[in-house]
Design an enzyme around this catalytic site. Structure first.
Site, PDB file in Angstrom:
ATOM      1  N   HIS A 119      -0.628  -4.827   5.881  1.00  0.00           N
ATOM      2  CA  HIS A 119      -1.208  -4.792   4.548  1.00  0.00           C
ATOM      3  C   HIS A 119      -1.864  -6.150   4.285  1.00  0.00           C
ATOM      4  O   HIS A 119      -1.460  -7.167   4.859  1.00  0.00           O
ATOM      5  CB  HIS A 119      -0.124  -4.497   3.510  1.00  0.00           C
ATOM      6  CG  HIS A 119       0.347  -3.080   3.516  1.00  0.00           C
ATOM      7  ND1 HIS A 119       0.909  -2.455   2.432  1.00  0.00           N
ATOM      8  CD2 HIS A 119       0.330  -2.140   4.499  1.00  0.00           C
ATOM      9  CE1 HIS A 119       1.224  -1.209   2.738  1.00  0.00           C
ATOM     10  NE2 HIS A 119       0.889  -0.990   3.986  1.00  0.00           N
TER      11      HIS A 119
ATOM     12  N   GLU B 267      -1.752  -8.354   1.925  1.00  0.00           N
ATOM     13  CA  GLU B 267      -0.897  -9.458   1.488  1.00  0.00           C
ATOM     14  C   GLU B 267      -0.042  -9.983   2.642  1.00  0.00           C
ATOM     15  O   GLU B 267       0.166 -11.196   2.781  1.00  0.00           O
ATOM     16  CB  GLU B 267       0.015  -9.002   0.338  1.00  0.00           C
ATOM     17  CG  GLU B 267      -0.739  -8.569  -0.913  1.00  0.00           C
ATOM     18  CD  GLU B 267      -1.056  -7.074  -0.929  1.00  0.00           C
ATOM     19  OE1 GLU B 267      -1.296  -6.485   0.146  1.00  0.00           O
ATOM     20  OE2 GLU B 267      -1.071  -6.487  -2.029  1.00  0.00           O
TER      21      GLU B 267
ATOM     22  N   CYS C 231       2.188  -3.463  -3.102  1.00  0.00           N
ATOM     23  CA  CYS C 231       3.189  -2.393  -2.962  1.00  0.00           C
ATOM     24  C   CYS C 231       4.559  -3.036  -2.758  1.00  0.00           C
ATOM     25  O   CYS C 231       4.660  -4.256  -2.621  1.00  0.00           O
ATOM     26  CB  CYS C 231       2.816  -1.480  -1.796  1.00  0.00           C
ATOM     27  SG  CYS C 231       3.242  -2.174  -0.177  1.00  0.00           S
TER      28      CYS C 231
ATOM     29  N   CYS D 138       4.705  -5.513   0.091  1.00  0.00           N
ATOM     30  CA  CYS D 138       3.987  -6.773  -0.112  1.00  0.00           C
ATOM     31  C   CYS D 138       4.646  -7.635  -1.180  1.00  0.00           C
ATOM     32  O   CYS D 138       4.641  -8.862  -1.094  1.00  0.00           O
ATOM     33  CB  CYS D 138       2.536  -6.472  -0.471  1.00  0.00           C
ATOM     34  SG  CYS D 138       1.678  -5.636   0.880  1.00  0.00           S
TER      35      CYS D 138
END
Lengths: 156, 156
Positions: B53, B55, B83, B86
């Site tokens: 992801h 991040e 999310c 993250c």
């Protein structure tokens, strides 16, 4: 020994060994249909990577080995209860099952924040020490517009 | 434009560009004292890594750049609300602050499960489709015993 007991015993043994190698006391394994796909050990401080938790390392290695971003059908065995990072990683990896031995309270005894972070997740972000804030941005929807307009997008 | 607006606009622009390069519609940046340390884009399907992801990618890159597993003092800017994976990564990375533009509902419009996973985290694991179970293991405490007995352990 049941297969579950066998895999968890192996994960625990690996976690003990990882401490001797300068890692954290955590290990994980990805198993599909009785076969070991990958192992992972905590490498946060060794690799200067706060996301290098055992489960994340094992998931990344299994996906590399299978050439797939989905681990559907797999079981994630962990020597200790996955923290929120690792549990979310298991969700995104679409594993069928997570089985673990020690729990967040054992981890707290070792000085780790797994339990604290679960407690944070159950509370309003406004109460956290880490500031989390939504900011207005006029074009915030553009990435999703571009995504939905892309016929070649690969969903996951 | 305030610094916050500037960094978020840059993250949004990067997220749009990432879609054109076959990635997901997410981007993130680590900034300390007004200086960009790293950027990250979603690479889940491109790299076959469900943990890639934006991040997480940005956090890993910033830690590599700084040679440190802590990003204390840093701000994580994200084109979209982090999310659970993250957000937990941000906690473990010890960033001071997370600021984001789009939210979990925008992500849901794009077909992503961020909102669903937040809903799952608020519910008992017994209600999840992914099985999560604690199993008794006689030596589950051994990794933490080894950890606490290791005078050279590096805590995080």
């Amino acid at each position: 020994m049941s297969p579950d007991e066998k895999w968890l015993a192996a994960a625990i043994e690996l976690a003990v060994r990882n401490v001797g190698e300068g890692g954290g006391p955590f290990s994980a394994m990805i198993v599909t249909e009785g076969t070991l796909v990958s192992t992972g050990c905590n490498r946060v401080t060794r690799d200067n990577d706060p996301t290098a938790h055992a489960e994340v390392v094992a998931i990344r290695a299994a996906c590399r080995a299978r050439g797939d971003f989905s681990l559907a059908g797999a079981t994630l065995y962990a020597s200790c209860e996955p923290c929120p990072l690792c549990l979310a990683a298991a969700l995104w990896a679409r594993v069928d099952r997570v089985a673990y031995a020690a729990d967040r309270h054992d981890a707290a005894r070792g000085g780790f924040d797994d339990r604290e972070f679960y407690d944070l997740f159950a509370r309003d972000w406004a109460t956290w020490t880490m500031t989390v804030e939504a900011l207005a941005a006029p074009n915030s929807a553009e990435p999703f517009d571009a995504w939905l307009a892309n016929p070649d997008r690969v969903e996951y």
